[in-house]
Write an enzyme that holds these catalytic residues in place. Structure first.
Site, PDB file in Angstrom:
ATOM      1  N   LYS A 168       0.843  -1.199   0.000  1.00 14.34           N
ATOM      2  CA  LYS A 168       0.000   0.000   0.000  1.00 14.34           C
ATOM      3  C   LYS A 168       0.877   1.249   0.000  1.00 14.34           C
ATOM      4  O   LYS A 168       1.571   1.514   0.985  1.00 14.34           O
ATOM      5  CB  LYS A 168      -0.893   0.023   1.247  1.00 14.34           C
ATOM      6  CG  LYS A 168      -1.954   1.102   1.163  1.00 14.34           C
ATOM      7  CD  LYS A 168      -2.445   1.548   2.523  1.00 14.34           C
ATOM      8  CE  LYS A 168      -1.510   2.496   3.190  1.00 14.34           C
ATOM      9  NZ  LYS A 168      -1.415   3.819   2.571  1.00 14.34           N
ATOM     10  N   GLU A 241      10.465   1.016  10.069  1.00 13.31           N
ATOM     11  CA  GLU A 241      11.470   2.038   9.727  1.00 13.31           C
ATOM     12  C   GLU A 241      10.795   3.383   9.960  1.00 13.31           C
ATOM     13  O   GLU A 241       9.931   3.782   9.182  1.00 13.31           O
ATOM     14  CB  GLU A 241      11.899   1.892   8.262  1.00 13.31           C
ATOM     15  CG  GLU A 241      12.585   0.574   7.942  1.00 13.31           C
ATOM     16  CD  GLU A 241      13.969   0.460   8.561  1.00 13.31           C
ATOM     17  OE1 GLU A 241      14.538   1.489   8.962  1.00 13.31           O
ATOM     18  OE2 GLU A 241      14.471  -0.667   8.659  1.00 13.31           O
ATOM     19  N   CYS A 275      14.205  10.770   5.827  1.00  9.09           N
ATOM     20  CA  CYS A 275      14.288  10.304   7.227  1.00  9.09           C
ATOM     21  C   CYS A 275      15.706  10.484   7.748  1.00  9.09           C
ATOM     22  O   CYS A 275      15.917  10.968   8.860  1.00  9.09           O
ATOM     23  CB  CYS A 275      13.834   8.855   7.339  1.00  9.09           C
ATOM     24  SG  CYS A 275      14.736   7.723   6.283  1.00  9.09           S
ATOM     25  N   GLU A 372      10.983  16.112  14.938  1.00 10.61           N
ATOM     26  CA  GLU A 372      11.364  15.923  13.531  1.00 10.61           C
ATOM     27  C   GLU A 372      10.573  16.898  12.665  1.00 10.61           C
ATOM     28  O   GLU A 372       9.357  16.798  12.562  1.00 10.61           O
ATOM     29  CB  GLU A 372      11.034  14.487  13.099  1.00 10.61           C
ATOM     30  CG  GLU A 372      11.407  14.216  11.660  1.00 10.61           C
ATOM     31  CD  GLU A 372      10.911  12.869  11.146  1.00 10.61           C
ATOM     32  OE1 GLU A 372       9.777  12.470  11.469  1.00 10.61           O
ATOM     33  OE2 GLU A 372      11.669  12.222  10.420  1.00 10.61           O
TER      34      GLU A 372
HETATM   35  P1  NAD Z   1       2.876   8.312   8.057  1.00  9.32           P
HETATM   36  O1  NAD Z   1       3.218   7.524   9.257  1.00  9.32           O
HETATM   37  O2  NAD Z   1       1.880   9.385   8.154  1.00  9.32           O
HETATM   38  O3  NAD Z   1       2.342   7.339   6.895  1.00  9.32           O
HETATM   39  C1  NAD Z   1       3.125   6.265   6.405  1.00  9.32           C
HETATM   40  C2  NAD Z   1       2.214   5.257   5.735  1.00  9.32           C
HETATM   41  O4  NAD Z   1       1.373   4.662   6.738  1.00  9.32           O
HETATM   42  C3  NAD Z   1       1.265   5.848   4.690  1.00  9.32           C
HETATM   43  O5  NAD Z   1       1.155   4.923   3.624  1.00  9.32           O
HETATM   44  C4  NAD Z   1      -0.050   5.960   5.461  1.00  9.32           C
HETATM   45  O6  NAD Z   1      -1.183   5.933   4.618  1.00  9.32           O
HETATM   46  C5  NAD Z   1       0.017   4.713   6.322  1.00  9.32           C
HETATM   47  N1  NAD Z   1      -0.810   4.732   7.544  1.00  9.32           N
HETATM   48  C6  NAD Z   1      -1.318   5.798   8.206  1.00  9.32           C
HETATM   49  N2  NAD Z   1      -1.994   5.378   9.309  1.00  9.32           N
HETATM   50  C7  NAD Z   1      -1.887   4.036   9.352  1.00  9.32           C
HETATM   51  C8  NAD Z   1      -2.349   3.030  10.255  1.00  9.32           C
HETATM   52  N3  NAD Z   1      -3.044   3.328  11.353  1.00  9.32           N
HETATM   53  N4  NAD Z   1      -2.029   1.740   9.999  1.00  9.32           N
HETATM   54  C9  NAD Z   1      -1.300   1.418   8.908  1.00  9.32           C
HETATM   55  N5  NAD Z   1      -0.833   2.312   8.009  1.00  9.32           N
HETATM   56  C10 NAD Z   1      -1.134   3.623   8.229  1.00  9.32           C
HETATM   57  O7  NAD Z   1       4.272   8.855   7.501  1.00  9.32           O
HETATM   58  P2  NAD Z   1       4.513   9.807   6.250  1.00  9.32           P
HETATM   59  O8  NAD Z   1       4.110  11.192   6.636  1.00  9.32           O
HETATM   60  O9  NAD Z   1       3.952   9.194   5.027  1.00  9.32           O
HETATM   61  O10 NAD Z   1       6.115   9.733   6.111  1.00  9.32           O
HETATM   62  C11 NAD Z   1       6.977  10.560   6.791  1.00  9.32           C
HETATM   63  C12 NAD Z   1       7.572   9.828   7.981  1.00  9.32           C
HETATM   64  O11 NAD Z   1       8.197   8.631   7.543  1.00  9.32           O
HETATM   65  C13 NAD Z   1       8.665  10.630   8.673  1.00  9.32           C
HETATM   66  O12 NAD Z   1       8.513  10.489  10.064  1.00  9.32           O
HETATM   67  C14 NAD Z   1       9.953   9.956   8.206  1.00  9.32           C
HETATM   68  O13 NAD Z   1      11.050  10.105   9.083  1.00  9.32           O
HETATM   69  C15 NAD Z   1       9.506   8.535   8.116  1.00  9.32           C
HETATM   70  N6  NAD Z   1      10.384   7.778   7.226  1.00  9.32           N
HETATM   71  C16 NAD Z   1      11.230   6.849   7.769  1.00  9.32           C
HETATM   72  C17 NAD Z   1      12.116   6.150   6.938  1.00  9.32           C
HETATM   73  C18 NAD Z   1      13.067   5.127   7.494  1.00  9.32           C
HETATM   74  O14 NAD Z   1      13.601   4.341   6.714  1.00  9.32           O
HETATM   75  N7  NAD Z   1      13.306   5.104   8.796  1.00  9.32           N
HETATM   76  C19 NAD Z   1      12.133   6.421   5.576  1.00  9.32           C
HETATM   77  C20 NAD Z   1      11.259   7.377   5.065  1.00  9.32           C
HETATM   78  C21 NAD Z   1      10.385   8.059   5.885  1.00  9.32           C
END
Ligand code: NAD
Length: 470
Positions: A168, A241, A275, A372
């Site tokens: 997804k 992650e 990230c 962050e």
């Molecule tokens: P987010 O947590 O808002 O969403 C990530 C994904 O989770 C999306 O596909 C979203 O639709 C889905 N999601 C939302 N609620 C959910 C739930 N309850 N259950 C399952 N899935 C759900 O994050 P974002 O805003 O898309 O991304 C930014 C964040 O991601 C930042 O905090 C960044 O640091 C982190 N990130 C981490 C890495 C890593 O490798 N550590 C890499 C890239 C981004």
């Protein structure tokens, strides 16, 4: 208006009651639509992945070939996919091309990776083999900052190990991932890779669906905690992650003019929506002023604009909530003693643009230092001695990556080893993210790792078997 299909059981599925709009962050205008997967379609995707699992698990050579073909397909379609990625995510075309190329690199790495047999003996002295078995169906969830690469970092090791996948993408950036699914549909048996799109609660449904045995999630720490709780109910394996608030410590012997360009791009690449990016700088008080000047000169020279323009170096923020968050944290910093040496506000033009911002930040608590921000705003905080800088760098809930900047390699390496996170680099930031090295966060930046054999192991369970005769 472009419209896109999901991939369910090897078929293009556009049959959706409601469509989800996708906007171009450089203009704010909706330019594409994708299906909103309903519960029945998610059930179909999970059932297809379950049916496809056993034959796929049995065909090691077929899995390697399929991953190589997927890499070929990506490389052939790189130009059109890069354009689509820029339109939905905002990053400059050159960075979009890099993301497509790196996705192909990850697929090739796992196509070529051997899963070695481990042979040892039991207490009775009989030879036994320890094998890594796939887990079954994997639920993979990706964020919007590197939509395709972060999806492929799950798909490639999961499929190589013999699992099947329901993926997804983020509702902000589903297009490139859906297009990738359509391009590789004929290279995989039906059901091996299913890609579904839609807004929440689709991710929550997927995590709590009874079929997946493993959840591989990349996103924020707040969502990761919900995912962990939901996965625990079904006793599922997890890899998380999550967020980062990476520190860079600049020692007094560093030359600000020499490091400014590299330090700037370590913070501002993809508009800070990385990230593993520098999100707070601790600069020794003797050089903080010169470092601020050098970073400010770099920020003022950077070309901000629509990523489709080949001369653009920084695009827009990717979505309105992200623009709002960066603005809120910068306003809070300015209200609590920080100074914007340059930038500090959104740009008044269509789209989600924010001026590249360098902040002179006072010591002490400040939200933009402690949280962050994930955007084009970099606080530079002075420190007096290295122990204090290491203490500040290790403070807080995150532990993803970090860097130390100095002209004395030994001194920098010693400071690096005191930092509590998954990766530290010297005079560069997060440059050791590659297919063959483990990547993962400490503390609340995650559980488990991606990449290399370690990343593949996360999609397997160990089994002890009698050793076949040699
Ligand atoms: P987010 O947590 O808002 O969403 C990530 C994904 O989770 C999306 O596909 C979203 O639709 C889905 N999601 C939302 N609620 C959910 C739930 N309850 N259950 C399952 N899935 C759900 O994050 P974002 O805003 O898309 O991304 C930014 C964040 O991601 C930042 O905090 C960044 O640091 C982190 N990130 C981490 C890495 C890593 O490798 N550590 C890499 C890239 C981004």
């Amino acid at each position: 208006m472009d419209s896109h299909a999901m991939t369910i059981d090897g078929r293009a599925d556009t049959d959706s009651g409601a469509a989800l709009d996708v906007a171009n962050p450089a203009t704010g205008e909706v330019f594409a639509q994708v299906p909103q997967c309903d519960r029945q379609q998610l059930d179909e995707a999970c059932a297809a992945a379950e049916r496809a699992y056993r034959p796929w698990r049995a065909d090691d050579a077929g899995r390697r070939r399929a991953l190589s073909r997927m890499a070929d397909v990506l490389e052939r379609a790189a130009t059109s996919l890069a354009r689509m990625l820029t339109q939905e995510q905002g990053k400059p075309l050159a960075e979009a091309r890099t993301e497509i190329a790196r996705s192909a690199l990850w697929l090739r790495y796992y196509a070529d990776l051997d899963i070695p047999r481990e042979v040892t003996s039991n207490d009775a002295g009989d030879r036994v083999e320890i094998v890594r078995r796939p887990l079954g169906v994997v639920a993979a969830i990706a964020p919007w900052n590197f939509p395709l690469l972060l999806a492929v970092r799950k798909i490639a090791p999961a499929l190589r190990a013999g699992n099947t996948v329901v993926l997804k993408p983020s509702p902000y950036t589903p297009l490139t991932t859906l297009a990738f699914g359509a391009l590789v549909r004929d290279d995989l048996p039906p059901g091996v890779l299913n890609i579904v799109s839609g807004p929440e609660p689709l991710g929550a449904w997927l995590v709590s669906h009874p079929v997946p045995r493993k959840v591989s999630f990349t996103g924020s720490t707040a969502t990761g905690m919900k995912v962990a709780a939901a996965a625990a109910t079904g006793l599922k394996h997890i890899t998380l992650e999550l967020g980062g608030n990476d520190p860079a410590i600049v020692l007094p012997d560093a030359d600000p003019d020499h490091i400014a360009d590299s330090l700037f791009w370590s913070a501002f690449r993809n508009n800070g929506q990385v990230c593993a990016a520098v999100k707070r700088v601790y600069a020794h008080e003797r050089i903080q002023g010169r470092l601020l000047d050098a970073l400010t000169a770099r920020a003022r020279a950077v070309r901000v604009g629509d990523g489709l323009d080949e001369t653009t170096e920084l695009g827009p923020l990717s979505n309105p909530p992200q623009l709002g968050r960066v603005h809120e944290l910068v306003k809070d910093a300015l209200a609590h003693g920080a100074t914007a040496v340059t930038g500090g506000r959104p740009l008044h033009q269509p789209g989600y643009f924010f001026a590249p911002t360098i902040l002179s930040a006072p010591p002490g608590a400040l939200r933009i230092v402690d949280e962050e921000q994930f955007g084009p705003a970099l606080p530079v905080v002075p420190y007096q001695d290295l122990e204090e800088a290491i203490f500040l760098a290790n403070a807080g809930e995150y532990g993803l990556t970090a860097s130390v900047w100095s002209s004395d390699g030994d001194r920098a390496a010693k400071a690096a080893s005191a930092l509590e996170c998954g990766q530290v680099t010297v005079n560069a930031h997060a440059t050791s993210i590659c297919p063959s090295l483990p990547f993962g966060g400490h503390k609340r930046s995650g559980i488990g790792v991606e990449n290399g054999p370690w990343g593949l192991h996360e999609f397997t369970g160990l089994q002890v078997l009698p050793c076949p005769a040699a």
